[in-house]
Design a protein around this motif. Structure first.
Motif, mmCIF file in Angstrom:
data_model
loop_
_atom_site.group_PDB
_atom_site.id
_atom_site.type_symbol
_atom_site.label_atom_id
_atom_site.label_comp_id
_atom_site.label_asym_id
_atom_site.label_seq_id
_atom_site.Cartn_x
_atom_site.Cartn_y
_atom_site.Cartn_z
ATOM 1 N N ALA A 104 28.834 38.183 54.491
ATOM 2 C CA ALA A 104 29.587 37.036 53.958
ATOM 3 C C ALA A 104 29.634 37.085 52.438
ATOM 4 C CB ALA A 104 28.966 35.732 54.433
ATOM 5 N N MET A 105 28.533 37.479 51.804
ATOM 6 C CA MET A 105 28.503 37.560 50.341
ATOM 7 C C MET A 105 29.510 38.587 49.835
ATOM 8 S SD MET A 105 24.397 37.280 49.746
ATOM 9 C CE MET A 105 24.410 37.919 48.102
ATOM 10 N N LYS A 106 29.602 39.731 50.526
ATOM 11 C CA LYS A 106 30.564 40.760 50.119
ATOM 12 C C LYS A 106 31.996 40.237 50.269
ATOM 13 C CE LYS A 106 27.653 44.710 51.280
ATOM 14 N NZ LYS A 106 27.421 45.794 52.242
ATOM 15 N N ARG A 107 32.260 39.571 51.382
ATOM 16 C CA ARG A 107 33.607 39.025 51.634
ATOM 17 C C ARG A 107 33.955 37.965 50.590
ATOM 18 N NH1 ARG A 107 38.486 39.294 52.640
ATOM 19 N NH2 ARG A 107 39.418 37.796 54.033
ATOM 20 N N ILE A 108 33.001 37.103 50.274
ATOM 21 C CA ILE A 108 33.229 36.049 49.283
ATOM 22 C C ILE A 108 33.528 36.672 47.922
ATOM 23 C CG2 ILE A 108 32.064 34.223 47.975
ATOM 24 C CD1 ILE A 108 30.639 33.548 50.680
ATOM 25 N N GLU A 109 32.820 37.754 47.587
ATOM 26 C CA GLU A 109 33.059 38.409 46.301
ATOM 27 C C GLU A 109 34.458 39.023 46.252
ATOM 28 O OE1 GLU A 109 32.537 39.177 42.518
ATOM 29 O OE2 GLU A 109 31.167 38.024 43.763
ATOM 30 N N GLU A 110 34.915 39.592 47.360
ATOM 31 C CA GLU A 110 36.286 40.125 47.414
ATOM 32 C C GLU A 110 37.306 39.014 47.201
ATOM 33 O OE1 GLU A 110 36.901 42.047 51.144
ATOM 34 O OE2 GLU A 110 35.364 43.570 50.779
ATOM 35 N N ILE A 111 37.091 37.885 47.862
ATOM 36 C CA ILE A 111 38.005 36.747 47.721
ATOM 37 C C ILE A 111 38.009 36.254 46.285
ATOM 38 C CG2 ILE A 111 38.389 34.347 48.401
ATOM 39 C CD1 ILE A 111 37.249 35.154 51.181
ATOM 40 N N VAL A 116 40.577 35.623 40.981
ATOM 41 C CA VAL A 116 40.500 35.811 39.527
ATOM 42 C C VAL A 116 41.680 36.655 39.058
ATOM 43 C CG1 VAL A 116 39.181 36.962 37.714
ATOM 44 C CG2 VAL A 116 38.026 35.465 39.317
ATOM 45 N N ARG A 117 41.997 37.711 39.830
ATOM 46 C CA ARG A 117 43.146 38.559 39.486
ATOM 47 C C ARG A 117 44.433 37.750 39.502
ATOM 48 N NH1 ARG A 117 43.330 42.601 43.578
ATOM 49 N NH2 ARG A 117 44.685 41.219 44.735
ATOM 50 N N ARG A 118 44.590 36.899 40.529
ATOM 51 C CA ARG A 118 45.796 36.076 40.639
ATOM 52 C C ARG A 118 45.906 35.115 39.448
ATOM 53 N NH1 ARG A 118 45.375 33.118 45.736
ATOM 54 N NH2 ARG A 118 45.237 35.192 46.624
ATOM 55 N N LEU A 119 44.771 34.525 39.051
ATOM 56 C CA LEU A 119 44.757 33.625 37.889
ATOM 57 C C LEU A 119 45.168 34.377 36.630
ATOM 58 C CD1 LEU A 119 43.832 30.811 36.662
ATOM 59 C CD2 LEU A 119 41.676 31.976 36.205
ATOM 60 N N TRP A 120 44.634 35.602 36.452
ATOM 61 C CA TRP A 120 44.947 36.389 35.258
ATOM 62 C C TRP A 120 46.429 36.750 35.213
ATOM 63 C CZ3 TRP A 120 46.793 41.281 34.168
ATOM 64 C CH2 TRP A 120 46.629 41.694 32.849
ATOM 65 N N VAL A 121 46.985 37.188 36.351
ATOM 66 C CA VAL A 121 48.400 37.575 36.390
ATOM 67 C C VAL A 121 49.280 36.369 36.099
ATOM 68 C CG1 VAL A 121 50.249 38.384 37.908
ATOM 69 C CG2 VAL A 121 48.064 39.563 37.884
ATOM 70 N N LYS A 122 48.910 35.218 36.640
ATOM 71 C CA LYS A 122 49.693 34.003 36.410
ATOM 72 C C LYS A 122 49.672 33.631 34.920
ATOM 73 C CE LYS A 122 49.323 31.056 39.744
ATOM 74 N NZ LYS A 122 48.831 29.950 40.595
ATOM 75 N N ARG A 123 48.485 33.764 34.292
ATOM 76 C CA ARG A 123 48.386 33.479 32.860
ATOM 77 C C ARG A 123 49.235 34.440 32.045
ATOM 78 N NH1 ARG A 123 43.093 34.710 31.571
ATOM 79 N NH2 ARG A 123 43.720 34.620 29.429
ATOM 80 N N MET A 124 49.215 35.738 32.402
ATOM 81 C CA MET A 124 49.977 36.732 31.657
ATOM 82 C C MET A 124 51.480 36.539 31.838
ATOM 83 S SD MET A 124 47.927 38.409 29.895
ATOM 84 C CE MET A 124 46.749 37.102 29.786
ATOM 85 N N MET A 125 51.892 36.094 33.017
ATOM 86 C CA MET A 125 53.315 35.818 33.236
ATOM 87 C C MET A 125 53.771 34.668 32.343
ATOM 88 S SD MET A 125 53.852 36.380 37.319
ATOM 89 C CE MET A 125 55.478 35.654 37.294
#
Length: 180
Positions: A104-111, A116-125
């Motif tokens: 579960a910890m590994k899955r949570i880290e992937e999520i 975080v990636r989605r937040l960064w891309v949205k900020r850069m857009m």
């Protein structure tokens, strides 16, 4: 959590958070400051301790977690962050429970990484859109800067290509990091 064996018994040792910058403090590290009212403040290093004693506001110091959250650069209010909460409920040891917890910890880290990636891309857009709007305003004020119509069309196409790349990164499932 860390476990340490003392006189045949295991003691649990916590990974604390720095009061000033919110970074992790591992057992045997950091500084603890106890105020007159018995409130404990844990600091990861002397830099944080000195800034706290100097009555500095962590939100105004750019490298702290509080400042990053305030400026919208960190993931806040997300359900994934609930799993990181401190819980003081004793649980009987079970090998299957430990294995499920680690999975579960590994899955949570992937999520978390994906969000975080989605937040960064949205900020850069948003930044890219602001830049293109500023360029468009500049061109409207000074049309003599670009005389050729094809150059104007190419500039517009390049900005659209960048936006498409950002959208593709949003849907991409690879291990992409904004820091590469």
């Amino acid at each position: 959590r860390y476990q340490r064996r003392v006189h045949g018994k295991y003691l649990l040792m916590r990974i604390l958070k720095c009061y000033f910058c919110s970074s992790p403090i591992y057992p045997g590290h950091g500084i603890t400051f106890v105020r007159n009212d018995c409130k404990e403040f844990h600091f990861c290093r002397s830099k944080c301790h000195k800034l706290f004693k100097g009555k500095k506001n962590p939100r105004k110091i750019r490298w702290t977690k509080a400042s990053r959250v305030m400026r919208g650069k960190e993931l806040v209010g997300d359900a994934v962050n609930e799993f990181e909460r401190r819980r003081d409920v004793p649980v009987r040891y079970s090998r299957t429970l430990v294995m499920k917890t680690i999975q579960a910890m590994k899955r949570i880290e992937e999520i978390r990484q994906r969000r975080v990636r989605r937040l960064w891309v949205k900020r850069m857009m948003a930044v890219k859109q602001q830049k293109t709007k500023a360029l468009e305003k500049e061109l409207e004020k000074h049309p003599n800067l670009v005389t050729n119509e094809t150059l104007k069309r190419i500039a517009l196409e390049l900005s659209l290509i960048h936006i498409c790349r950002c959208r593709r990164l949003l849907t991409c499932r690879s291990r992409w990091s904004p820091y590469h």
